[in-house]
Design a protein around this motif. Structure first.
Motif, PDB file in Angstrom:
ATOM      1  N   ARG B 684       1.171  -1.213  -0.319  1.00 43.27           N
ATOM      2  CA  ARG B 684       0.211   0.086  -0.133  1.00 43.27           C
ATOM      3  C   ARG B 684       0.970   1.331  -0.301  1.00 43.27           C
ATOM      4  O   ARG B 684       2.060   1.281   1.116  1.00 43.27           O
ATOM      5  CB  ARG B 684      -0.802  -0.172   1.618  1.00 43.27           C
ATOM      6  N   LEU B 686       1.870   5.053   0.593  1.00 45.90           N
ATOM      7  CA  LEU B 686       1.544   5.787   1.434  1.00 45.90           C
ATOM      8  C   LEU B 686       0.910   7.569   0.987  1.00 45.90           C
ATOM      9  O   LEU B 686       2.366   8.225  -0.293  1.00 45.90           O
ATOM     10  CB  LEU B 686       2.294   6.155   2.198  1.00 45.90           C
ATOM     11  N   PHE B 687       0.233   7.775   1.069  1.00 39.84           N
ATOM     12  CA  PHE B 687       0.484   9.333   0.614  1.00 39.84           C
ATOM     13  C   PHE B 687       0.214   8.860  -1.366  1.00 39.84           C
ATOM     14  O   PHE B 687       1.065   9.792  -1.350  1.00 39.84           O
ATOM     15  CB  PHE B 687       0.487  10.380   1.280  1.00 39.84           C
ATOM     16  N   TYR B 690       2.860  12.461  -2.091  1.00 39.59           N
ATOM     17  CA  TYR B 690       4.164  12.559  -1.530  1.00 39.59           C
ATOM     18  C   TYR B 690       4.772  11.551  -1.479  1.00 39.59           C
ATOM     19  O   TYR B 690       6.026  11.357  -0.978  1.00 39.59           O
ATOM     20  CB  TYR B 690       3.551  12.833   0.055  1.00 39.59           C
ATOM     21  N   LYS B 732       8.322   1.148   4.988  1.00 34.14           N
ATOM     22  CA  LYS B 732       7.500   1.253   5.568  1.00 34.14           C
ATOM     23  C   LYS B 732       6.619   0.678   4.968  1.00 34.14           C
ATOM     24  O   LYS B 732       5.347   0.322   5.016  1.00 34.14           O
ATOM     25  CB  LYS B 732       6.940   2.662   5.239  1.00 34.14           C
TER      26      LYS B 732
END
Lengths: 297, 912
Positions: B684, B686-687, B690, B732
């Motif tokens: 997934r 993130l954002f 960004y 992450k």
């Protein structure tokens, strides 16, 4: 202060919702602050006392304050400070009083100022002043009518662009930010207007700044101890030994706040509650990288 | 080596009479005039099963402790107690009906003759002597300074043996030893009732006899200045001393030489329990006192209403402790406290909460508690206790004192309470200033639990709960329910058509300081837990030390008292009853029972003492549960239910070492789990806008690739901190998606899910959980890994991490407390109209707070490479609804956790 004859110095007191702080300066002047503001902490109030005394020194000189000859006269003279002190009591969006760093705007180039005896300020644009520190000459009039236009008129347009806070493209969830460079004692901060897409309960624009200030005070007094902090050790600093705090966040019903430190920089972010908590860290890392690297703060 | 006087009972080992048949319970003598009892007896030999093996004689240190020893000494001479405990009447009845021979023999209570033992001694020496001990009689001379001039205020020789007590400081209770002698017929020291040997039963604190340190309890005074004395002539002899002088006292002292090594064992045990137990016994523990003497600390109870006509010095001080030089200074500035209290109330309209002073180079925090026209002040240095904590502590003190004495006024304003309060606050300050010294310093986990841990855990509004297997829990609950039914068959009052004395409101059972069963409402549980905390009962039971503990006192439970006052609204009325707390401890177990008298039972009259039947029933319940202690031990020994990792494993450098190490049990388990549980990763980004270029890396940092894992962090541990952060961010991608959890669970087989939930709290392939603390205010309990579990995870970094975790929890919790307070205010509607910022006040409520720490090993010698670093989160989460619940967790930062999810996993996983 009472207790001084017993070698006991009272520094602070608290009731439900109100804080009182005492501080004696140079054994001649004692300042007392009482605050019932929500975000007030011993850290913020202590800084306030520092600032107020500095104002008095700025206006009257330390000599005058340390050796008081005529109290009545001093009182009269101190009236000159009131306006300046008021500005510290109503800090608005500014943070310099708290961080003790120079607040900057992002400009491509910076100029170095010479050493000074007078402080002159001129408003170039609403919200944008230039401060000049200069010696006995030239005269105020000469500076105002000749020098300022001469140097700053060509830069007026780029400055106008800088004066608008959202000069940095940031994530729409960011409500306000504060970036500090501790090496250079500079800071950059802005409260950003919210887009129309905001939903749910949101902080009013005015309180964004005060929430960010309170968050800054919390983090600095607890987790990121900075050198030369004037606060007496009222609360224990955390993370002793080899454990040092790097990041810190707070989630409340109305906002989220994130602080990250990467020496010499510290970044404090205020974010909308919709931003997922697990995304706070990458977001902050990214913004820090952007501001420090790409925007060359 | 000279022993301090209070140690004497160790020599005076005697056979435990507690379980021999047909004896009155040994605690009976310790019951005070007001019915209270605090009886603590330590079992010395931890190996021997004292209780089951009754026939043998064991070395037991008999110690009777009174909460108000100083008072007893004055009171003891005034009057004999008038009341006759009802239990005695009761046992008389039983005796008449010859019903007393008991199945177990433990309930045997010969009706004693209603003799009210003049409670004279502090520590009584059992005159019976232990079998298998050789006794030698020796003589010793002790010089004591006596000053008859100081006696002017006392009543002189009005009472028997008065001078011996007041002048020299030796307590001798003639009737007591006579009675003993009659009963047991063993006391060889008795020559005759009229000419009884002057056995030292106790020493008056602060007296000259105490100060010599050479007079031991159990010694017999045989001569004064070479004049032979006995109970008959002692007063005459002493009254002949005209002026202050030195007198030579000759004692006959018994030297016991125990067989075997029990003496040695005792010494060892002694060193670990010394401090706490000494304090509990109320001994003059100069060592501990000296350690905190230089620390400014004080408690004062001041009155704000001053009688200006009879202006005396210090008349506003109703109570004060301690009287040391450092606190003298704080006392001398009490004017500041009073003035501040007054001024701030005038200025802000609210009571003062705290103030900070700068005193001889130290910041001292002072907290206040104002009630009507009295002010309770507690001051401690900021370095010992953070302010937020101190505020919790004064609240706890007030609650405990109200629990014990109903109100602050009744606690502080009665003369006979002074010495009890001295003892209470002595314990309080010792706990606050040097908690580590009080707790056993021998246990290996001790270094994990330092000052901050003690501060945090002591201030939580709950008790540490130990989860147990269902069937064990069931067994305990059944036993407690049986007790609460109070169906004592032929021993019960019903059997004799009497009205019941007490109704059992509920009970709770502790094992080694962990709560394992609770049948009490939360408020009552907290009251009892606070009482236990202030008297250090829980750490006491954590070691195998309690031979027998019996506590009995009238209490005023917060909850019931409050309802009494404001009950009309609900329609339900709490009965106008009196409440009694009975705590019985045996070995590691401690069972607390709350009794009610006067509701549906007969009214309590006067100050009833503990009832033998009830005490015995509670004791029997514990004995019934003896068998389960192996199950509990097993639970304590097994690794934590949510598996924990050790911080040191996550240091890159230590991984090599770890590999060469034979697999530590927990780690291997951990690796197994990470294999069985499929990786709950969901890719997934993130954002989208960004996030950095996400790059797939090996998701495993320990479990799978321990060899390759070494290099990466070392690269990134370079000089540029941004690079490190960058790298971390890139990793992450193992972010769990909370919304996909459903899918994940579907994918796993049911068994796997169960296993997964049972052992691992964190998401991601590895177990990254270091420590946790979950506070359920609804039940009044908290859950945290046991000391043993923590001790398993030894390492150099881990103890520091836990210390830091606890410090952080303190700070996070103080923020949460503000939130709870605001919430409460909001609900009460106070200030809803006056504050303009009302709209954002509820936006301001902090629900979650986290701090990321970076740490590196202390002893990094390699100068070429920077030390390896490890980063971890400490996150606190507060749930306000339906009931406040707090959750703190500490985990490695390789996986981003959703605190809410962790909290729910933990609290649901642990079926309370």
């Amino acid at each position: 202060m009472f207790g001084s004859n017993l070698d006991v110095a009272l520094t602070a007191a608290r009731t439900e919702g109100t804080r009182v702080l005492w501080r004696a300066f140079h054994e001649s002047i004692t300042l007392i602050v009482i605050s019932s503001e929500e975000g007030a902490s011993d850290f913020t109030l202590s800084r306030l006392l520092d600032n107020v005394f500095s104002v008095m020194v700025l206006v009257l000189g330390l000599e005058e304050l340390a050796n008081i000859r005529n109290v009545e006269r001093l009182k009269k003279d101190l009236r000159a400070c009131y306006k300046l002190i008021d500005s510290f009591l109503m800090p608005g969006e500014r943070t310099g009083d708290l961080t003790h760093c120079v607040e900057c705007v992002l400009v491509p180039c910076s100029t170095i100022l010479q050493v000074p005896h007078r402080l002159l300020t001129f408003q170039l644009l609403p919200g944008l002043d230039i401060c000049l520190l200069c010696g006995p000459s030239p005269s105020l009039e000469a500076v105002e009518t000749e020098l300022v236009p001469q140097f700053w008129k060509p830069l007026l347009e780029p400055l106008r662009a800088c004066a608008r806070p959202p000069s940095v493209p940031l994530h729409p969830g960011v409500l306000a930010y504060l970036l500090i460079n501790h090496e250079q004692k500079r800071s950059l901060s802005a409260v950003l207007p919210r887009g129309v897409q905001a939903e749910g309960p949101a902080l009013p624009l005015g309180s964004c700044a005060s929430v960010l200030r309170a968050f800054y005070a919390l983090v600095v007094s607890h987790y990121f101890p900075c050198d030369g902090s004037p606060v007496p050790p009222l609360e224990l600093p955390l993370g002793g030994g080899s454990h040092s705090a790097q990041h810190c966040y707070v989630v409340s019903a109305g906002y989220k706040a994130y602080a990250a430190q990467a020496p010499p920089h510290q970044l404090f972010l205020l974010l909308a509650p919709e931003v997922p908590t697990f995304a706070l860290r990458p977001l902050a890392t990214h913004i820090l990288q952007y501001l420090v690297g790409d925007a060359a703060f | 080596m000279e022993k301090p006087p209070g140690r004497a009972e160790s020599d005076g080992s005697s056979c435990s009479s507690s379980f021999s048949d047909d004896l009155e319970p040994e605690w009976l003598d310790s019951v005070q005039k007001n019915g209270e009892l605090f009886y603590l007896e330590l079992s010395e030999d931890e190996e021997e099963a004292l209780i089951q093996d009754r026939s043998e004689a064991h070395a037991v240190n008999h110690v009777r402790f009174r909460e108000n020893e100083a008072e007893i000494i004055q009171e003891g001479s005034r009057k004999e107690r008038k009341y006759e405990p009802r239990l005695k009447k009761f046992t008389k009845i039983l005796k008449k009906k010859s019903l007393l021979p008991k199945p177990s023999g433990k309930k045997g209570n010969t009706g004693c003759n209603g003799h009210s033992s003049g409670p004279t001694s502090i520590l009584k020496h059992q005159s019976t002597q232990k079998m298998g001990v050789t006794v030698q009689q020796k003589y010793k001379d002790v010089c004591v300074y006596v000053n008859p001039k100081r006696l002017s205020y006392t009543s002189g020789g009005r009472e028997h043996l008065r001078l011996l007590e007041t002048l020299v400081g030796i307590v001798h209770q003639s009737s007591w030893s006579t009675r003993r002698a009659e009963k047991q017929g063993q006391d060889k020291s008795i020559k005759g009732i009229s000419e009884e040997k002057l056995v030292v039963h106790g020493l008056v604190p602060g007296s000259s006899a105490m100060k010599t340190g050479q007079i031991l309890i159990g010694d017999a005074l045989i001569a004064v200045n070479d004049v032979d004395v006995n109970s008959e002539n002692i007063e005459r002899v002493l009254s002949c001393i005209p002026d202050p002088m030195q007198v030579k006292l000759t004692f006959e002292t018994s030297v016991f030489e125990p067989e075997g090594t029990s003496q040695q064992k005792y010494k060892q045990a002694q060193s670990s329990m010394n401090n706490l137990v000494k304090l509990l016994w109320g001994e003059d523990n100069t060592d501990l006192q000296l350690a905190i003497q230089g620390v400014p600390h004080i408690v004062m109870y001041l009155t704000l209403k001053l009688d200006s006509e009879t202006s005396k010095d210090e008349q506003e001080i109703l109570y004060q402790y301690p009287i040391s030089e450092a606190s003298q200074k704080l006392k001398s500035v009490r004017g500041i406290f009073l003035t501040l209290c007054d001024i701030l109330e005038n200025v802000t309209g609210a009571h003062i909460i705290s103030s900070s002073l700068f005193l001889s180079g130290k910041v001292v925090q002072v907290v206040y508690w104002k009630e009507s026209d009295k002010l309770l002040v507690v001051g401690l240095p900021a370095e010992s206790v953070p302010l937020s904590q101190l505020r919790n502590m004064i609240v706890d003190v007030v609650r405990t004192l109200k629990f014990m004495y109903h109100s602050l006024d009744s606690a502080f304003c009665q003369v006979e309470n002074v010495s009890r309060l001295d003892h209470f606050f002595n314990l309080f300050f010792q706990r606050a200033i040097q908690p580590v010294r009080l707790n056993s310093n021998t246990s290996p986990s001790a270094h994990h639990y330092d000052t901050y841990s003690a501060l945090l855990l002591d201030s939580l509004p709950g008790v540490c709960w130990l989860t147990l297997p269902q069937e064990v829990k069931m067994e305990i609950d059944t036993a407690l329910s049986d007790l609460e039914a109070a169906d004592f068959a032929e021993l019960s009052e019903d059997y004799f058509d009497m009205r019941r004395l007490y109704m059992i409101l509920g009970s709770c059972l502790f094992y080694k300081g962990y709560l394992i069963a609770n049948h009490l409402p939360k408020e009552d549980l907290i009251d009892i837990a606070l009482y236990g905390r202030h008297y250090c009962l829980l750490p006491l039971a954590a070691e195998q030390r309690i031979g027998q503990l019996v506590i009995w006192r009238e209490v005023f439970p917060h909850h019931h008292m409050q309802q009494c006052e404001a009950s009309s609204a609900t329609g339900y009325r709490e009965p106008e009853a009196r409440y009694f707390l009975l705590i019985v401890g045996l070995r590691h177990f401690m069972l607390c029972v709350l009794l009610e008298a006067g509701g549906c039972t007969s009214k309590a009259i006067g100050n009833p003492g503990p009832d033998c039947i009830y005490v015995d029933q509670v004791k029997a319940t514990i004995l019934q549960l003896e068998g389960i202690d192996s199950n509990i031990e097993e639970r304590l020994d097994s690794p934590s239910v949510p598996l924990l990792s050790c911080a040191d494993w996550f240091l890159p450098a230590s991984r090599d070492r770890l590999d060469s190490f034979s697999n530590p049990p927990i780690l291997s388990k951990l690796q197994n789990t990470s294999k069985t549980a499929t990786s709950p990763t969901s890719m997934r980004t993130l954002f989208g806008d960004y996030s950095l270029r996400t790059r797939k890396l090996s998701p495993s940092r320990i479990g799978g690739a321990s060899d390759s894992g070494c290099e990466e962090p070392e690269e990134s541990g370079g000089l540029n901190p941004h690079a490190t952060q960058d790298q971390v961010t890139k990793k992450k991608h193992t972010l769990p998606n909370p919304f996909n959890l459903g899918n994940l669970k579907k994918n796993l087989s049911e068994k796997n899910t169960e296993l997964y939930n049972a052992v691992k709290l964190t998401s991601g392939p590895e177990n990254t959980l270091f420590h946790y603390l979950s506070l359920e205010t609804m039940q009044g309990i908290f859950i945290t890994p046991t000391h043993k579990e923590v001790a398993h995870l030894s390492g150099s970094l881990h103890p520091q991490l836990i210390k830091n975790f606890h410090r952080c929890c303190l700070s996070i919790r103080s923020i949460f407390q503000q939130t709870i307070m605001k919430e409460k205010k909001k609900r009460e509607g106070i200030g809803s109209s006056s504050l303009p910022s009302k709209a954002n006040s509820d936006l301001d409520l902090v629900r979650e707070h986290g701090i990321l720490f970076e740490c590196s090993p202390d002893n990094w010698t390699d100068q070429k490479k920077p030390p390896p670093t490890m980063t971890y989160w400490v996150v606190g989460r507060l749930f306000l609804h339906p009931k406040p619940q707090e959750f703190y967790v500490c985990f490695h930062d390789s996986v981003t956790e959703v605190a809410v999810e962790l909290a729910f996993k933990l609290s649901f996983g642990l079926a309370i």
